[in-house]
Design a protein around this motif. Structure first.
Motif, PDB file in Angstrom:
ATOM      1  N   PRO A  47      30.910   7.351 -20.665  1.00 31.94           N
ATOM      2  CA  PRO A  47      31.070   7.752 -19.270  1.00 31.94           C
ATOM      3  C   PRO A  47      29.868   8.453 -18.642  1.00 31.94           C
ATOM      4  N   CYS A  48      28.824   8.718 -19.442  1.00 33.57           N
ATOM      5  CA  CYS A  48      27.703   9.530 -18.968  1.00 33.57           C
ATOM      6  C   CYS A  48      26.370   8.904 -19.366  1.00 33.57           C
ATOM      7  N   PRO A  49      25.277   9.343 -18.757  1.00 34.09           N
ATOM      8  CA  PRO A  49      23.967   8.812 -19.146  1.00 34.09           C
ATOM      9  C   PRO A  49      23.582   9.239 -20.566  1.00 34.09           C
ATOM     10  N   VAL A  50      22.946   8.312 -21.284  1.00 32.40           N
ATOM     11  CA  VAL A  50      22.498   8.568 -22.655  1.00 32.40           C
ATOM     12  C   VAL A  50      21.011   8.247 -22.749  1.00 32.40           C
ATOM     13  N   PHE A  51      20.265   9.184 -23.335  1.00 34.51           N
ATOM     14  CA  PHE A  51      18.822   9.024 -23.470  1.00 34.51           C
ATOM     15  C   PHE A  51      18.436   9.065 -24.940  1.00 34.51           C
ATOM     16  N   ALA A  52      17.513   8.197 -25.323  1.00 35.44           N
ATOM     17  CA  ALA A  52      17.029   8.162 -26.704  1.00 35.44           C
ATOM     18  C   ALA A  52      15.684   8.858 -26.791  1.00 35.44           C
ATOM     19  N   LYS A  53      15.560   9.786 -27.719  1.00 29.28           N
ATOM     20  CA  LYS A  53      14.277  10.403 -28.048  1.00 29.28           C
ATOM     21  C   LYS A  53      13.649   9.492 -29.097  1.00 29.28           C
ATOM     22  N   VAL A  54      12.693   8.665 -28.675  1.00 29.85           N
ATOM     23  CA  VAL A  54      12.186   7.585 -29.516  1.00 29.85           C
ATOM     24  C   VAL A  54      11.028   8.091 -30.366  1.00 29.85           C
ATOM     25  N   GLU A  55      11.353   8.458 -31.599  1.00 30.45           N
ATOM     26  CA  GLU A  55      10.404   9.154 -32.462  1.00 30.45           C
ATOM     27  C   GLU A  55       9.447   8.231 -33.223  1.00 30.45           C
ATOM     28  N   GLY A  63       3.084   7.991 -37.784  1.00 30.15           N
ATOM     29  CA  GLY A  63       3.705   7.470 -39.004  1.00 30.15           C
ATOM     30  C   GLY A  63       5.005   6.752 -38.738  1.00 30.15           C
ATOM     31  N   ASN A  64       5.291   6.519 -37.443  1.00 24.86           N
ATOM     32  CA  ASN A  64       6.468   5.774 -36.994  1.00 24.86           C
ATOM     33  C   ASN A  64       7.797   6.468 -37.271  1.00 24.86           C
ATOM     34  N   SER A  65       7.789   7.796 -37.411  1.00 24.38           N
ATOM     35  CA  SER A  65       9.065   8.490 -37.563  1.00 24.38           C
ATOM     36  C   SER A  65       8.941   9.952 -37.155  1.00 24.38           C
ATOM     37  N   THR A  83      18.135  -2.888 -30.945  1.00 25.86           N
ATOM     38  CA  THR A  83      16.906  -3.673 -30.897  1.00 25.86           C
ATOM     39  C   THR A  83      17.053  -4.871 -29.966  1.00 25.86           C
ATOM     40  N   LYS A  84      18.168  -5.568 -30.067  1.00 24.78           N
ATOM     41  CA  LYS A  84      18.365  -6.795 -29.303  1.00 24.78           C
ATOM     42  C   LYS A  84      18.712  -6.529 -27.844  1.00 24.78           C
ATOM     43  N   GLU A  85      19.452  -5.454 -27.580  1.00 26.39           N
ATOM     44  CA  GLU A  85      19.949  -5.210 -26.227  1.00 26.39           C
ATOM     45  C   GLU A  85      19.119  -4.210 -25.424  1.00 26.39           C
ATOM     46  N   GLU A  86      18.373  -3.339 -26.123  1.00 24.92           N
ATOM     47  CA  GLU A  86      17.561  -2.352 -25.420  1.00 24.92           C
ATOM     48  C   GLU A  86      16.063  -2.594 -25.591  1.00 24.92           C
ATOM     49  N   GLY A  87      15.692  -3.467 -26.524  1.00 24.02           N
ATOM     50  CA  GLY A  87      14.273  -3.732 -26.773  1.00 24.02           C
ATOM     51  C   GLY A  87      13.575  -2.602 -27.490  1.00 24.02           C
ATOM     52  N   ILE A  88      14.359  -1.744 -28.172  1.00 25.19           N
ATOM     53  CA  ILE A  88      13.799  -0.625 -28.926  1.00 25.19           C
ATOM     54  C   ILE A  88      14.019  -0.931 -30.402  1.00 25.19           C
ATOM     55  N   PHE A  89      12.953  -1.224 -31.129  1.00 27.59           N
ATOM     56  CA  PHE A  89      13.040  -1.679 -32.524  1.00 27.59           C
ATOM     57  C   PHE A  89      13.254  -0.471 -33.430  1.00 27.59           C
ATOM     58  N   VAL A  90      14.517  -0.154 -33.700  1.00 27.01           N
ATOM     59  CA  VAL A  90      14.862   1.092 -34.383  1.00 27.01           C
ATOM     60  C   VAL A  90      15.224   0.874 -35.841  1.00 27.01           C
ATOM     61  N   GLY A  91      15.238   1.977 -36.591  1.00 20.07           N
ATOM     62  CA  GLY A  91      15.634   1.977 -37.981  1.00 20.07           C
ATOM     63  C   GLY A  91      17.131   2.172 -38.148  1.00 20.07           C
ATOM     64  N   TYR A  92      17.554   2.212 -39.399  1.00 18.41           N
ATOM     65  CA  TYR A  92      18.980   2.272 -39.776  1.00 18.41           C
ATOM     66  C   TYR A  92      19.667   3.512 -39.184  1.00 18.41           C
ATOM     67  N   ASP A 111      13.276   6.518 -36.582  1.00 21.85           N
ATOM     68  CA  ASP A 111      12.130   5.745 -37.074  1.00 21.85           C
ATOM     69  C   ASP A 111      12.153   4.307 -36.597  1.00 21.85           C
ATOM     70  N   HIS A 112      11.191   3.529 -37.060  1.00 25.82           N
ATOM     71  CA  HIS A 112      10.925   2.187 -36.558  1.00 25.82           C
ATOM     72  C   HIS A 112      11.597   1.110 -37.411  1.00 25.82           C
ATOM     73  N   GLY A 113      12.009   0.033 -36.770  1.00 23.29           N
ATOM     74  CA  GLY A 113      12.708  -1.037 -37.456  1.00 23.29           C
ATOM     75  C   GLY A 113      11.870  -1.806 -38.456  1.00 23.29           C
ATOM     76  N   SER A 114      10.550  -1.688 -38.374  1.00 26.06           N
ATOM     77  CA  SER A 114       9.685  -2.417 -39.313  1.00 26.06           C
ATOM     78  C   SER A 114       9.919  -1.975 -40.752  1.00 26.06           C
ATOM     79  N   ARG A 115      10.496  -0.782 -40.929  1.00 26.53           N
ATOM     80  CA  ARG A 115      10.784  -0.296 -42.278  1.00 26.53           C
ATOM     81  C   ARG A 115      11.995  -1.003 -42.891  1.00 26.53           C
ATOM     82  N   TYR A 116      12.705  -1.810 -42.093  1.00 25.58           N
ATOM     83  CA  TYR A 116      13.980  -2.366 -42.542  1.00 25.58           C
ATOM     84  C   TYR A 116      14.073  -3.878 -42.351  1.00 25.58           C
TER      85      TYR A 116
END
Length: 452
Positions: free
Chosen positions: A27-35, A40-42, A267-276, A304-309
């Motif tokens: 119901p509210c805005p959500v923001f990602a702190k993309v680390e 070092g990608n995390s 990753t697919k819906e936001e275009g942010i390649f994230v980790g587990y 962290d980044h999805g490249s690790r997974y």
């Protein structure tokens, strides 16, 4: 000129990105702190450098020394970057459940990596905790970082991550969501934010197989809560000293599957390649959506980044083997036909016999077998074209008219991927089951399966 003196100066000041599709049910805005914007990608870069600097100040880490740590991969990367710049050696222990990519990356930056078994108690001499402690006692001029109990871990987030989020949200943040492991990120960041506004809610995301949620709720360490799980980087089988449970308002557990599926969605819906762990954090937030209201402002940490997974969460085969990917496979198609035996022909059969067999079984494609070996194929369309040119070919043998063998695919191949093999020139594929029997899949079979 504007530049950084070294790569460590690029740590921090990561972006805050508004989410849209994966948060649509909230119901509210959500923001990602993309680390993963850290070098070092995390997010672990922050506390890794802080722990090294504090050790230097205390005289625990001396020139030419060796940094030793047990790590799931990301902390090791941050420590390795610091070691490269500052001139230290690194030895890291990790568990065999960590992705191969993490181990390879640590080796790429010059670290020695020792892989230890996952399914042992922390006190077991084979555990990655115990091995790292032992090495620090045996190797001269070494420093055992111990990110779990090293309070410089949470200090880094109190000094950096918390202030950044407060400034980026203009003080409007109402909820902080963290998939938590060592406790440094959630405790340090949460402590700073609560000092600014005590009403801010700090929610921790845990994994099934971890004892942290039970400890938060009861104050008891219940080892019956501990069992093997797949999610990387979150949850614990002990309580690190970095935790201050008074900072945390709520704990929720997320399954291995939900975390992995959500990571792929982000990753697919936001275009942010994230980790587990980012997937786990977002999945946990959605589980708690009834506790949110439209005026809330939520910040969730993407660690962290999805490249690790790429060999795990982003590998369809890995996901399917664990039942995480709800897709139809070649095996499903074969099973739906109740394992009908394969109709085949031999290279010495007459073309007229092949035509008769096609009519009898109402099929268009036949594999050519010589013994147990696939040596060719015959299709209705191919025969039609050949017979139009030469009607006498009906008396020829199969080996005179056969085409290349059908491709053979693994029975766990998603049927959506069969378009790579089935085309105008090739109308079918073969697969082999656990018993060693062949089965044929045609365009018609795929249409039938997708329509169910």
């Amino acid at each position: 000129m504007k530049y950084c003196e070294n790569i460590l100066e690029t740590i921090g000041h990561t972006p805050l990105v508004k989410l849209h599709r994966v948060s649509a049910t909230l119901p509210c805005p959500v923001f990602a702190k993309v680390e993963f914007f850290n070098p070092g990608n995390s997010i672990k870069d922050r506390m890794a450098v802080k722990m090294v600097e504090v050790a230097e100040q205390k005289g625990l880490l001396k020139p030419g020394g060796t940094i030793i740590e047990g790590t799931s991969g990301n902390t090791g990367m941050g420590l390795a970057l610091a070691a490269v710049i500052k001139g230290y050696k690194c030895i890291f222990t990790t568990t065999d459940k960590q992705s191969k990519e993490k181990v390879d990356i640590l080796k790429a930056v010059g670290a020695e990596v020792i892989v230890c078994p996952t399914n042992v108690e922390p006190e077991d001499p084979r555990s990655y905790y115990s091995v790292s402690r032992r090495l620090s006692q045996e190797i001269p001029n070494s420093f055992y970082v111990n990110q779990y109990d090293n309070l410089a871990n949470r200090d880094a987030h109190y000094e950096q991550t918390g202030p950044e989020i407060w400034e980026q949200t203009d003080g409007k943040i109402t909820h902080l969501i963290v998939a938590t492991g060592t406790g440094g990120t959630i405790t340090g960041t949460g402590k700073f934010l609560k000092e600014k506004n005590p009403d801010i809610q700090v929610w921790a995301i845990d994994s099934y197989g971890s004892l942290l949620k039970k400890y938060f709720e009861t104050g008891e360490i219940d080892m019956s809560e501990v069992y093997p799980y797949i999610t990387e980087g979150i949850g614990e089988d002990f309580v690190p000293q970095n935790y201050d449970m008074d900072v945390i308002d709520r704990f929720v557990k997320v399954t291995d599957k939900d975390g992995a599926v959500m990571a792929r969605r982000i990753t697919k819906e936001e275009g942010i390649f994230v980790g587990y762990s980012a997937g786990s954090a977002m999945a946990g937030l959605i589980q708690l959506k009834e506790h949110l209201k439209p005026t809330d402002v939520v910040v969730v940490i993407f660690h962290d980044h999805g490249s690790r997974y790429v060999g795990k969460v982003y590998n369809d085969q890995w996901m399917m083997e664990r039942g995480f990917l709800d897709v139809k496979t070649v095996k499903d198609v074969v099973s739906s036909r109740r394992n009908q035996p394969l109709v085949s022909i031999s290279p010495d059969d007459k073309v007229s016999e092949v035509i008769a067999k096609m009519r009898k079984f109402d099929i268009e494609h036949l594999p050519v077998l010589q013994g147990a070996e696939m040596i060719g194929s015959v299709s209705e369309n191919g025969l039609f074209n050949r017979l139009i040119d030469d009607a006498n070919l009906k008396d020829a043998t199969v080996k005179q008219v056969m085409q290349a063998p059908f491709p053979i695919v693994n029975e766990n191949t998603p049927i959506e991927k069969l378009s790579m093999y089935i085309n105008k020139e090739n109308g079918a594929v073969l697969t082999k089951d656990e018993s060693g029997d062949y089965h044929i899949i045609t365009k018609y079979d795929i249409i039938q399966a997708l329509g169910r």
